[in-house]
Design a protein around this motif. Structure first.
Motif, PDB file in Angstrom:
ATOM      1  N   MET A  11       0.824  -1.213   0.000  1.00 36.57           N
ATOM      2  CA  MET A  11       0.000   0.000   0.000  1.00 36.57           C
ATOM      3  C   MET A  11       0.852   1.255   0.000  1.00 36.57           C
ATOM      4  N   ASP A  12       0.224   2.334  -0.420  1.00 39.76           N
ATOM      5  CA  ASP A  12       0.830   3.657  -0.328  1.00 39.76           C
ATOM      6  C   ASP A  12       0.514   4.205   1.055  1.00 39.76           C
ATOM      7  N   PRO A  13       1.531   4.363   1.938  1.00 40.92           N
ATOM      8  CA  PRO A  13       1.236   4.838   3.293  1.00 40.92           C
ATOM      9  C   PRO A  13       0.702   6.264   3.350  1.00 40.92           C
ATOM     10  N   GLU A  14       0.783   6.980   2.216  1.00 36.51           N
ATOM     11  CA  GLU A  14       0.257   8.343   2.162  1.00 36.51           C
ATOM     12  C   GLU A  14      -1.039   8.416   1.360  1.00 36.51           C
ATOM     13  N   TYR A  15      -1.673   7.263   1.118  1.00 36.76           N
ATOM     14  CA  TYR A  15      -2.936   7.259   0.376  1.00 36.76           C
ATOM     15  C   TYR A  15      -3.935   8.192   1.063  1.00 36.76           C
ATOM     16  N   PRO A  16      -4.523   9.120   0.314  1.00 34.52           N
ATOM     17  CA  PRO A  16      -5.339  10.179   0.934  1.00 34.52           C
ATOM     18  C   PRO A  16      -6.779   9.780   1.258  1.00 34.52           C
ATOM     19  N   ALA A  17      -6.954   8.734   2.038  1.00 34.39           N
ATOM     20  CA  ALA A  17      -8.312   8.362   2.467  1.00 34.39           C
ATOM     21  C   ALA A  17      -8.897   9.500   3.286  1.00 34.39           C
ATOM     22  N   LYS A  18     -10.137   9.853   2.999  1.00 34.27           N
ATOM     23  CA  LYS A  18     -10.760  10.997   3.664  1.00 34.27           C
ATOM     24  C   LYS A  18     -11.497  10.622   4.948  1.00 34.27           C
ATOM     25  N   THR A  19     -11.903   9.374   5.048  1.00 31.86           N
ATOM     26  CA  THR A  19     -12.662   8.931   6.227  1.00 31.86           C
ATOM     27  C   THR A  19     -12.096   7.601   6.714  1.00 31.86           C
ATOM     28  N   PRO A  20     -12.343   7.251   7.973  1.00 31.61           N
ATOM     29  CA  PRO A  20     -11.916   5.937   8.461  1.00 31.61           C
ATOM     30  C   PRO A  20     -12.545   4.793   7.665  1.00 31.61           C
ATOM     31  N   GLU A  21     -13.778   4.990   7.210  1.00 27.64           N
ATOM     32  CA  GLU A  21     -14.448   3.953   6.419  1.00 27.64           C
ATOM     33  C   GLU A  21     -13.712   3.718   5.102  1.00 27.64           C
ATOM     34  N   GLU A  22     -13.314   4.801   4.440  1.00 25.51           N
ATOM     35  CA  GLU A  22     -12.586   4.679   3.185  1.00 25.51           C
ATOM     36  C   GLU A  22     -11.221   4.027   3.422  1.00 25.51           C
ATOM     37  N   ALA A  23     -10.584   4.396   4.522  1.00 20.76           N
ATOM     38  CA  ALA A  23      -9.281   3.819   4.853  1.00 20.76           C
ATOM     39  C   ALA A  23      -9.403   2.323   5.112  1.00 20.76           C
ATOM     40  N   TYR A  24     -10.440   1.917   5.839  1.00 19.68           N
ATOM     41  CA  TYR A  24     -10.633   0.506   6.149  1.00 19.68           C
ATOM     42  C   TYR A  24     -10.867  -0.295   4.859  1.00 19.68           C
ATOM     43  N   GLU A  25     -11.641   0.266   3.958  1.00 21.45           N
ATOM     44  CA  GLU A  25     -11.909  -0.411   2.681  1.00 21.45           C
ATOM     45  C   GLU A  25     -10.632  -0.531   1.848  1.00 21.45           C
ATOM     46  N   TYR A  26      -9.815   0.523   1.824  1.00 18.62           N
ATOM     47  CA  TYR A  26      -8.573   0.522   1.051  1.00 18.62           C
ATOM     48  C   TYR A  26      -7.611  -0.538   1.597  1.00 18.62           C
ATOM     49  N   ILE A  27      -7.428  -0.542   2.920  1.00 14.54           N
ATOM     50  CA  ILE A  27      -6.515  -1.518   3.518  1.00 14.54           C
ATOM     51  C   ILE A  27      -7.074  -2.932   3.349  1.00 14.54           C
ATOM     52  N   GLY A  28      -8.384  -3.079   3.530  1.00 18.55           N
ATOM     53  CA  GLY A  28      -9.011  -4.392   3.430  1.00 18.55           C
ATOM     54  C   GLY A  28      -8.805  -5.044   2.077  1.00 18.55           C
ATOM     55  N   LYS A  29      -8.872  -4.265   1.007  1.00 20.98           N
ATOM     56  CA  LYS A  29      -8.673  -4.816  -0.342  1.00 20.98           C
ATOM     57  C   LYS A  29      -7.270  -5.381  -0.504  1.00 20.98           C
ATOM     58  N   HIS A  30      -6.303  -4.742   0.132  1.00 22.58           N
ATOM     59  CA  HIS A  30      -4.927  -5.232   0.034  1.00 22.58           C
ATOM     60  C   HIS A  30      -4.701  -6.446   0.930  1.00 22.58           C
ATOM     61  N   VAL A  31      -5.214  -6.399   2.161  1.00 22.10           N
ATOM     62  CA  VAL A  31      -5.000  -7.517   3.079  1.00 22.10           C
ATOM     63  C   VAL A  31      -5.640  -8.791   2.540  1.00 22.10           C
ATOM     64  N   GLU A  32      -6.786  -8.657   1.875  1.00 21.43           N
ATOM     65  CA  GLU A  32      -7.510  -9.830   1.391  1.00 21.43           C
ATOM     66  C   GLU A  32      -6.778 -10.538   0.248  1.00 21.43           C
ATOM     67  N   GLN A  33      -5.728  -9.932  -0.261  1.00 21.95           N
ATOM     68  CA  GLN A  33      -4.926 -10.586  -1.296  1.00 21.95           C
ATOM     69  C   GLN A  33      -3.915 -11.571  -0.706  1.00 21.95           C
ATOM     70  N   TRP A  34      -3.787 -11.579   0.609  1.00 22.54           N
ATOM     71  CA  TRP A  34      -2.820 -12.435   1.291  1.00 22.54           C
ATOM     72  C   TRP A  34      -3.557 -13.530   2.068  1.00 22.54           C
ATOM     73  N   THR A  35      -2.953 -14.730   2.109  1.00 18.64           N
ATOM     74  CA  THR A  35      -3.484 -15.751   3.003  1.00 18.64           C
ATOM     75  C   THR A  35      -3.048 -15.411   4.430  1.00 18.64           C
ATOM     76  N   ALA A  36      -3.706 -16.033   5.394  1.00 19.71           N
ATOM     77  CA  ALA A  36      -3.350 -15.780   6.797  1.00 19.71           C
ATOM     78  C   ALA A  36      -1.904 -16.188   7.074  1.00 19.71           C
ATOM     79  N   ASP A  37      -1.476 -17.336   6.504  1.00 17.64           N
ATOM     80  CA  ASP A  37      -0.099 -17.785   6.740  1.00 17.64           C
ATOM     81  C   ASP A  37       0.912 -16.860   6.063  1.00 17.64           C
ATOM     82  N   GLU A  38       0.568 -16.339   4.906  1.00 12.77           N
ATOM     83  CA  GLU A  38       1.471 -15.388   4.251  1.00 12.77           C
ATOM     84  C   GLU A  38       1.637 -14.114   5.084  1.00 12.77           C
TER      85      GLU A  38
END
Length: 577
Positions: free
Chosen positions: A186-213
């Motif tokens: 992820m881009d640590p400076e991604y300009p999410a405007k709300t916590p909801e938008e930030a959670y969605e942005y991070i969630g899309k990236h995390v879901e690309q990884w398995t738990a073990d990865e």
């Protein structure tokens, strides 16, 4: 002890969980849990006459969201502290411990878990200050350094769905989110405007990884993080099995240390509290470590808290967790500062540290370093360390915070199931339970070690673990509340929405709202108030939650003599009282 049975409840709260067959009112259940923990704690008195000196009071229903009995476990541990305090007074003054009484209000023990928001400044409630965004105006010195300054940073510590079906993962920005977010692509400076938008942005990236990865990524980089295990899933891991070998309250005499004689108790003319005259150095951050010192300071100890102003901490915690302490600024990267810390330790009875064991040893303040110092001075020391995963094992050196303990132990999974999720969605428990309980466990261990040092001499090591502080609430002997009991609590307190995106302080605000609507008497002036006031201090007039333990002799009962002060408040040349 009242009869109590549990039954396996995989269909309700998931694999490895156990639910009560019958409901017990909270005070009665706390007494049962007290006896269970007392029996299973090495070194704690097995004299049942002393156990009978404890009286639990409070309301009957669960008073926090979810099925765990964390308030009752905390109440039991507070009561154990009271008994050891009376043993110390008996040794010091000759007053028979069996003639004294210990009273613990289980509601108070629950609210104690939310101590950091159970306060007021200049008559303004802490929750009001947080919601109005006026809290930062209280602090002349910012210890947070912008760690949650943007929505993206705020949601860098949350629970997320992974690529592995049915498994969620607790990621943790660990007070410096940028490296964690970058490692996840992820881009640590991604300009999410709300916590909801930030959670969605991070969630899309995390879901690309398995738990073990995700686990391997964090191990590789030394980051915090944990799979949200089921209770059984954690118990089946190598680390879970190793941690299960240790008691909740771990302390032991260090037989390899240089022998030292018994240390007589100091009598302080105008202070009869059990630990009056005991000197404590506290090298800690955030919650668990400071709770150890604040508990000991309420019992009379002179506590000097050591912080490094270069390191990030939470501003709000200073308002409550520094009560009764003095605080100084020491940077362990500087030789002069390390020498100053050694000077303080030369006269200390207790050293509390909350950093990873080998990390602090590399600075010269590991357990063996201090055992050598204590042996050379001819007086034993009590070395208290709190960490995430316990005193040994394959995860021993992994970093961890409260949320990691919640995820690893299965607590977050159980909370998710209690909220109706059946797809593995995990949610933080409603309070900093593992942090607060870990601190209380450390304080109880220190009390028993000080008692034994006075009787037998020697030096002692005390360990307390965030994961262990969570797993105790999931043991079959403790039991989880039934969904019916949880629903009765929900209807009474009308808890607000709780979900996987929320940070612990966001959930705590909702819990405080419920408490204040049902228990207004605890937060207002009057005979039932749980608050203690300081008219003058660095922040002006302060109302803080009283210590939970109430002893029958008012001169012994825990209390703070001075208000909380900011971190790094006093000059480094400070001397012991």
């Amino acid at each position: 002890m009242p009869s109590h049975e549990t039954t396996p409840s995989p269909e309700i709260y998931g694999p490895g969980t156990f639910v009560d067959k019958d409901f017990l009112p909270a005070p009665q259940d706390a007494g049962r849990i007290f006896e269970y923990i007392a029996k299973s704690t090495p070194g704690f008195t097995k004299n049942e006459e002393l156990w009978k000196t404890v009286n639990f009071i409070g309301s009957e229903l669960p008073v926090i969201p979810g099925p765990t009995k964390a308030p009752l476990v905390a109440a039991a541990l507070h009561a154990m502290c009271g008994i050891v305090a009376h043993e110390i007074v008996e040794d010091r003054d000759g007053t028979a411990a069996s003639s004294q009484k210990v009273t613990v209000n289980t509601d108070h023990a629950a609210i104690w878990l939310g101590t950091i928001f159970a306060a007021a400044v200049e008559g303004k409630d802490m929750t009001e200050l947080v919601r109005s965004r006026k809290l930062p105006t209280l602090f002349d010195r910012d210890f947070e350094k912008g760690w949650q300054a943007t929505p993206l940073r705020q949601r860098s510590t949350a629970v997320y769905k992974t690529k592995t079906p049915g498994v969620w993962y607790q990621i943790h920005g660990s007070l410096d989110a940028a490296p964690v977010l970058s490692a996840l692509g992820m881009d640590p400076e991604y300009p999410a405007k709300t916590p909801e938008e930030a959670y969605e942005y991070i969630g899309k990236h995390v879901e690309q990884w398995t738990a073990d990865e995700l686990e391997m990524l964090n191990v590789k980089n030394g980051f915090c993080g944990s799979i949200c295990f089921t209770p059984q899933g954690w118990a089946d891991t190598a680390m879970g099995k190793r941690l299960a070998e240790h008691p909740l309250v771990g302390y032991s005499r260090q037989s390899h240390a240089i022998p030292t004689p018994p240390v007589p108790w100091t009598k302080v003319a105008d202070d009869k509290r059990p630990l009056a005259g005991v000197k404590v150095v506290e090298l800690v951050r955030i919650i668990a470590g400071p709770v150890i010192g604040s508990t000991l300071s309420a019992l009379g100890a002179d506590v000097i808290r050591v912080n490094c102003s270069r390191l990030v901490d939470l501003n709000v915690l200073q308002l409550t967790l520094n009560a009764g302490k003095r605080t100084i600024d020491i940077d362990l990267t500087k030789e002069d500062d390390k020498s100053r810390l050694r000077e303080l330790i030369k006269d200390a009875d207790v050293f509390v540290q909350g950093f990873r064991p080998n990390a602090i040893a590399r600075k010269g303040f590991g357990v063996n370093d201090l055992l050598e110092m204590a042996g050379n001075r001819g007086k034993g020391i009590v070395y208290v360390e709190e960490n995430c995963y316990g005193p040994d094992g394959p995860y021993h050196e992994r970093p961890g915070w409260q949320q990691i303990g919640d995820a690893a132990s299965g607590s977050s999974y159980v909370m998710g199931r209690s909220l109706g999720f059946t797809d593995g969605t995990s949610v933080l428990p409603p309070l900093p339970i593992s942090d607060m309980t870990t601190g209380l466990v450390g304080a109880l261990g220190a009390l028993m070690a000080l008692r034994d040092r006075a009787r037998h001499g020697g030096s002692y090591r005390v360990t307390s673990s965030l994961v262990k502080a969570d797993t105790i609430n999931l043991e079959p002997e403790i039991g989880l509340y039934s969904p019916e009991a949880v629903q009765r609590s929900n209807e009474l307190f009308k808890w607000g929405h709780i979900g996987p995106a929320q940070f612990v302080t966001e959930i705590l605000l909702l819990v405080m709202d419920g408490w204040k609507s049902v228990f207004p008497q605890y937060f207002e002036a009057g005979p039932e108030s749980l608050l203690t006031s300081f008219q003058e201090g660095p922040w002006g007039q302060m109302d803080l939650l009283k210590p939970v333990v109430q002893l029958s002799d008012a001169s012994l009962t825990p209390r703070w003599l001075t208000p909380a002060v900011p971190n790094c408040y006093h000059d480094q040349s400070i001397e012991w009282l």
